[in-house]
Design an enzyme around this catalytic site. Sequence first.
Site: not given
Ligand code: DGL
Length: 269
Positions: A11-12, A43-44, A74-76, A155, A187-189
């Site tokens: 993940d990011s 990463y967004g 990570c979705n991004t 976060e 988004c994983t958050h």
């Molecule tokens: N983990 C990222 C996602 O699922 C979100 C955080 C980021 O922007 O890095 O997209």
Amino acid sequence: MNKEDPIGIFDSGIGGLTVANAVSKQLPNEQIIYFGDTTHLPYGDKSTEAIQHYSLHIADFLLGKRCKLILIACNTASAAAFDIVKTHIGDKVPVMNVIDPVVEAVAANTSINKIGIIGTKGTIKSGVYEHKLKTLRPDLESVSLATALLASMIEAGFYNNSVSQAVINSYLAYPDFSDIDGMILACTHYPLIEKEISSYFNHHVKIFESTNIVATRVKEKLAELNIMNDERRNTHHFFVSDFTESFEQTTKLFFQEKIHLEHFGIWDE
Ligand code: DGL
């Protein structure tokens, strides 16, 4: 690929730990090697090219750790780099992402006619969810919104309180969301704010969050390839490209228990 080899998850940063946690719960015999690219988080807001470059390098790191499967948690990164990582890894090990399993679950749910999608700017701008949903369910209407503040808000520990509810409410008041019957938390958050999102819609909207759906798919993939570990032998490892105490403390939010982060200077060479 051997049964005893670990599963690689990246993940990011630390948000992907929500997915790692679900994998660890559903597959207690599996060892996880996690990599959070905290140097480059979030990463967004990064370009597709930058995310592809980071993801390829991290995938090679996980391959070097003898991972038998690589999961982009990570979705991004899944939106920007899944295809390129998959091509790069070839048939060495299976590569999975957090988007396809959710898209398939939504498409299979015929009671959903209009779906909302929220995620980072990168994920929403890519249009990947709409595109994949259109292929599987051409009749399904989808509307998406970049909710840039949410990941950093979570976060910082702001969830399940009046501040987070106010921010969430202001995003979800987006007019196109007024008649949705499902919502993808892209988004994983966001599993941490699932309850707040559901309560905004008076629990009338079905929420799709990726963690358990993805963990189930990983389990199926290991079973299909006959590489599920029979017995737990090794402990998980959680690597980050930039270590801070604050990251380590924040892991508890996402993994439900405090974990030890190991610094690995992947970008130092
Ligand atoms: N983990 C990222 C996602 O699922 C979100 C955080 C980021 O922007 O890095 O997209």
